[in-house]
Design a protein around this motif. Structure first.
Motif, PDB file in Angstrom:
ATOM      1  N   ASP A 237       0.860  -1.191   0.000  1.00 51.30           N
ATOM      2  CA  ASP A 237       0.000   0.000   0.000  1.00 51.30           C
ATOM      3  C   ASP A 237       0.900   1.247   0.000  1.00 51.30           C
ATOM      4  N   TRP A 238       1.304   1.662  -1.196  1.00 50.46           N
ATOM      5  CA  TRP A 238       2.288   2.752  -1.293  1.00 50.46           C
ATOM      6  C   TRP A 238       1.720   4.087  -0.816  1.00 50.46           C
ATOM      7  N   ARG A 239       0.399   4.220  -0.882  1.00 53.66           N
ATOM      8  CA  ARG A 239      -0.200   5.477  -0.390  1.00 53.66           C
ATOM      9  C   ARG A 239      -0.033   5.560   1.132  1.00 53.66           C
ATOM     10  N   ALA A 240      -0.360   4.429   1.808  1.00 59.72           N
ATOM     11  CA  ALA A 240      -0.245   4.421   3.273  1.00 59.72           C
ATOM     12  C   ALA A 240       1.209   4.612   3.707  1.00 59.72           C
ATOM     13  N   LEU A 241       2.146   4.175   2.859  1.00 61.17           N
ATOM     14  CA  LEU A 241       3.564   4.303   3.203  1.00 61.17           C
ATOM     15  C   LEU A 241       4.148   5.639   2.744  1.00 61.17           C
ATOM     16  N   ALA A 242       3.280   6.508   2.244  1.00 60.80           N
ATOM     17  CA  ALA A 242       3.691   7.861   1.822  1.00 60.80           C
ATOM     18  C   ALA A 242       4.767   7.831   0.739  1.00 60.80           C
ATOM     19  N   LEU A 243       4.636   6.886  -0.195  1.00 62.26           N
ATOM     20  CA  LEU A 243       5.605   6.834  -1.297  1.00 62.26           C
ATOM     21  C   LEU A 243       5.142   7.640  -2.510  1.00 62.26           C
ATOM     22  N   GLY A 244       3.921   8.132  -2.461  1.00 61.52           N
ATOM     23  CA  GLY A 244       3.428   8.941  -3.578  1.00 61.52           C
ATOM     24  C   GLY A 244       3.965  10.358  -3.513  1.00 61.52           C
ATOM     25  N   ASP A 245       3.793  11.077  -4.597  1.00 58.84           N
ATOM     26  CA  ASP A 245       4.269  12.461  -4.600  1.00 58.84           C
ATOM     27  C   ASP A 245       3.114  13.435  -4.880  1.00 58.84           C
ATOM     28  N   GLY A 246       1.903  12.951  -4.609  1.00 56.69           N
ATOM     29  CA  GLY A 246       0.747  13.839  -4.720  1.00 56.69           C
ATOM     30  C   GLY A 246       0.145  13.920  -6.105  1.00 56.69           C
ATOM     31  N   ARG A 247       0.778  13.286  -7.093  1.00 57.47           N
ATOM     32  CA  ARG A 247       0.226  13.342  -8.449  1.00 57.47           C
ATOM     33  C   ARG A 247      -0.932  12.352  -8.584  1.00 57.47           C
ATOM     34  N   SER A 248      -1.773  12.586  -9.593  1.00 54.82           N
ATOM     35  CA  SER A 248      -2.881  11.655  -9.826  1.00 54.82           C
ATOM     36  C   SER A 248      -2.341  10.372 -10.458  1.00 54.82           C
ATOM     37  N   ASP A 249      -3.144   9.302 -10.402  1.00 53.53           N
ATOM     38  CA  ASP A 249      -2.707   8.007 -10.944  1.00 53.53           C
ATOM     39  C   ASP A 249      -2.328   8.091 -12.422  1.00 53.53           C
ATOM     40  N   GLU A 250      -2.991   8.989 -13.152  1.00 55.26           N
ATOM     41  CA  GLU A 250      -2.726   9.104 -14.596  1.00 55.26           C
ATOM     42  C   GLU A 250      -1.284   9.550 -14.880  1.00 55.26           C
ATOM     43  N   ALA A 251      -0.648  10.140 -13.868  1.00 49.92           N
ATOM     44  CA  ALA A 251       0.719  10.648 -14.080  1.00 49.92           C
ATOM     45  C   ALA A 251       1.745   9.524 -14.109  1.00 49.92           C
ATOM     46  N   TYR A 252       1.367   8.331 -13.628  1.00 44.62           N
ATOM     47  CA  TYR A 252       2.309   7.213 -13.585  1.00 44.62           C
ATOM     48  C   TYR A 252       2.015   6.256 -14.743  1.00 44.62           C
ATOM     49  N   GLY A 253       3.013   5.479 -15.104  1.00 48.83           N
ATOM     50  CA  GLY A 253       2.780   4.456 -16.127  1.00 48.83           C
ATOM     51  C   GLY A 253       3.641   4.676 -17.350  1.00 48.83           C
ATOM     52  N   ALA A 254       3.117   4.212 -18.482  1.00 46.55           N
ATOM     53  CA  ALA A 254       3.928   4.119 -19.702  1.00 46.55           C
ATOM     54  C   ALA A 254       4.542   5.455 -20.117  1.00 46.55           C
ATOM     55  N   HIS A 255       3.736   6.516 -20.197  1.00 45.07           N
ATOM     56  CA  HIS A 255       4.288   7.789 -20.684  1.00 45.07           C
ATOM     57  C   HIS A 255       5.315   8.372 -19.713  1.00 45.07           C
ATOM     58  N   ALA A 256       5.076   8.198 -18.413  1.00 44.59           N
ATOM     59  CA  ALA A 256       6.048   8.709 -17.435  1.00 44.59           C
ATOM     60  C   ALA A 256       7.384   7.983 -17.597  1.00 44.59           C
TER      61      ALA A 256
ATOM     62  N   LEU B 105       8.485   6.525 -20.355  1.00 44.09           N
ATOM     63  CA  LEU B 105       9.096   6.962 -21.617  1.00 44.09           C
ATOM     64  C   LEU B 105       9.760   8.328 -21.438  1.00 44.09           C
ATOM     65  N   ASP B 106       9.097   9.213 -20.714  1.00 47.71           N
ATOM     66  CA  ASP B 106       9.676  10.545 -20.482  1.00 47.71           C
ATOM     67  C   ASP B 106      11.022  10.423 -19.760  1.00 47.71           C
ATOM     68  N   PHE B 107      11.037   9.603 -18.715  1.00 53.18           N
ATOM     69  CA  PHE B 107      12.271   9.457 -17.925  1.00 53.18           C
ATOM     70  C   PHE B 107      13.404   8.891 -18.775  1.00 53.18           C
ATOM     71  N   TRP B 108      13.112   7.787 -19.467  1.00 55.99           N
ATOM     72  CA  TRP B 108      14.185   7.106 -20.194  1.00 55.99           C
ATOM     73  C   TRP B 108      14.558   7.839 -21.478  1.00 55.99           C
TER      74      TRP B 108
ATOM     75  N   TRP C  39       7.203   4.370 -31.967  1.00 57.41           N
ATOM     76  CA  TRP C  39       6.202   3.296 -31.875  1.00 57.41           C
ATOM     77  C   TRP C  39       5.666   3.187 -30.444  1.00 57.41           C
ATOM     78  N   LEU C  40       6.571   3.245 -29.465  1.00 53.63           N
ATOM     79  CA  LEU C  40       6.141   3.135 -28.063  1.00 53.63           C
ATOM     80  C   LEU C  40       5.198   4.280 -27.700  1.00 53.63           C
ATOM     81  N   ARG C  41       5.515   5.482 -28.160  1.00 55.28           N
ATOM     82  CA  ARG C  41       4.643   6.633 -27.863  1.00 55.28           C
ATOM     83  C   ARG C  41       3.247   6.422 -28.467  1.00 55.28           C
ATOM     84  N   ARG C  42       3.221   5.919 -29.696  1.00 60.13           N
ATOM     85  CA  ARG C  42       1.926   5.761 -30.386  1.00 60.13           C
ATOM     86  C   ARG C  42       1.049   4.686 -29.743  1.00 60.13           C
TER      87      ARG C  42
END
Lengths: 333, 146
Positions: free
Chosen positions: A153-172, A174-177, A198-201
């Motif tokens: 339960d990463w929320r209970a462990l305060a591992l989030g950074d306040g962003r919505s769930d949509e901010a995490y995942g494939a596009h995030a 791709l942005d990092f790498w 291709w990955l972006r599309r």
């Protein structure tokens, strides 16, 4: 000027750090300090600490992980420390952390001290000489452990950074790498650019957001007998899509490490994961994460190329054409 | 001509393995030396394939870029024309072939949004290029964290 690679220097600094961190301990001594041969993203120094506390003699094996002059990964020590601290209250077996320094004042580079966990690392435990039934059981245990990590339960462990769930995942990811690729790209790489496009599309949307290990493999686990005593190397852990780690595990170029021909292959791994996690795996989405895994691993190898060319790494890396081949082929499929 | 390039590289491996490796006491140094020897051994096998490979790749990319020019924006088309009409390089000049390769690969990066048939042809070429690339260590999966 200190010799940062000298064991005497490391031992002295370890003593200073632990004396500050443990005011209740006295007569702290560092013994059996040695640098281990493994570790391409961190320098690993193992040692034993002996001390007295409340009149009793105590000892504990520990490991110092220090950022080397050159690394295949650019990661944040503070975040890794936070993840490991958070995992201490969960069923995920991970090393307890004692101390972290993001700066370079003490060891010349960011560093972290954690307890040495029992067990041995066996990169090829699945393809090794143990009886087949035992190896298949290891494969099942790795997947069960993955499900346990994803149930944290990463929320209970305060591992989030306040962003919505949509901010995490494939596009995030791709942005990092993609930023990492731009940092280390020494020459035009149409293979990487074509795959990125291709990955972006085709980027999938995450069913849910979970804690992702980022390099989930037998080589990052410690084994005691037939048990997994610890999962190591949380430096690339992040919040993201549950299929990301599964895509890394089922990535075809890593089959030798992650699979047993005829007995623990992609379909067995996916079925075990679905049973353990209660989630359904979409084959096309998993294929996307396989392509992403090849592409991300290519960025990591290209980091090695750039560091070698810059004269900072004592290992020679080459363009990862074997990964290019795989990802281009998977995109076609 | 002896020792030729291959003999020199193989000789280096032999000396490193027999005269240097036994003297190394530290596991990290031993592992580093093993990886260096593997690399020198790969060079001894592959160095002579590099120049023919570059010529093949440059020719194939030239054909792809020629096909891409019809779909390119005017500014890019001008640069494609300049590159495609450049004077041929000296066949035995490895450095010139490498520079040409980098120039054409940079242009190819700008031609990845063409029609599907062209993208498929580019992808097929890049796959074949990866298959033929001579400077490769087999099974080199990095222990990226350990």
């Amino acid at each position: 000027m200190h010799d940062l690679a000298a064991p005497d220097f490391i031992a002295r600094r370890l003593g200073d750090v632990l004396r500050d961190a443990w005011p209740a301990a006295s007569d702290i001594k560092i013994a059996s300090l040695r640098r281990t041969s493994t570790g391409l993203s961190r320098e690993n120094w193992v040692f034993e600490v002996r001390w007295r506390e409340q009149g009793e003699a105590r000892s504990q094996g520990m490991i110092l992980r220090r950022d080397p002059a050159a690394s295949l990964l650019s990661t944040d020590r503070r975040w890794e420390f936070r993840v490991l601290r958070a995992l201490e209250s969960t069923p995920v077996p991970a090393p307890p952390v004692r101390w972290v320094d993001e700066g370079d004042a003490l060891f010349g580079a960011p560093a972290m001290i954690m307890d040495l966990m029992p067990g041995a690392c066996d990169w090829h435990v699945l393809a090794g000489s143990r009886p087949l039934a035992e190896r298949v059981q290891f494969g099942q245990r790795f997947i069960a452990l993955l499900a346990t990590v994803q149930q944290v339960d990463w929320r209970a462990l305060a591992l989030g950074d306040g962003r919505s769930d949509e901010a995490y995942g494939a596009h995030a990811e791709l942005d990092f790498w993609e930023r990492e690729l731009a940092r280390v790209e020494l020459e035009p790489l149409p293979e990487m650019r074509l795959t990125l496009s291709w990955l972006r599309r085709h980027a999938p949307r995450a069913q849910t957001v979970v804690l992702v290990h980022g390099d989930f493999k037998p080589g990052n686990a410690l084994l005691v007998g037939d048990r997994i005593s610890a999962m190591l190397d949380w430096e690339t852990a992040h919040l993201g899509d549950p299929l990301e780690d599964l895509g890394w595990i089922t990535n075809p170029p890593r089959a030798r490490e992650q699979q047993i021909v005829g007995h623990w292959e992609r379909q067995h791994i996916v079925a075990a994961y679905e049973a353990a996690s209660g989630m359904r795996v979409d084959a096309r989405e998993l294929n996307w994460w396989n392509v992403f895994s090849c592409w991300k691993l290519s960025v990591i190898v290209l980091t090695g190329v750039a560091e070698f060319v810059a004269g900072k790494m004592d290992r020679i890396y080459h363009n990862p054409v074997w990964l290019f081949q795989q990802m281009l082929s998977m995109m076609e499929s | 001509m002896h020792p030729n390039v291959k003999e020199q590289l193989e000789g280096m491996c032999r000396i490193l393995e027999t005269a240097i490796a036994p003297e190394l006491g530290h596991a990290h140094s031993q592992e580093t030396l093993r990886s260096l020897i593997a690399n020198v051994r790969m060079l001894s096998r592959a160095w002579h394939q590099l120049l023919p490979f570059l010529h093949w790749d440059n020719d194939a990319m030239g054909a792809l870029l020629m096909a891409a020019r019809d779909h390119a924006a005017p500014a890019l088309r001008t640069r494609l024309d300049a590159a495609l009409q450049a004077a041929p390089i000296e066949a035995a000049d490895a450095l010139a072939a490498e520079a040409r390769n980098e120039q054409l690969r940079a242009l190819l990066c700008e031609c990845l949004d063409g029609p599907p048939a062209l993208t498929a042809a580019v992808s097929a070429h890049l796959t074949e290029r990866s298959r033929r690339f001579p400077l490769r260590l087999t099974g080199a999966v990095p222990k990226h964290t350990a």
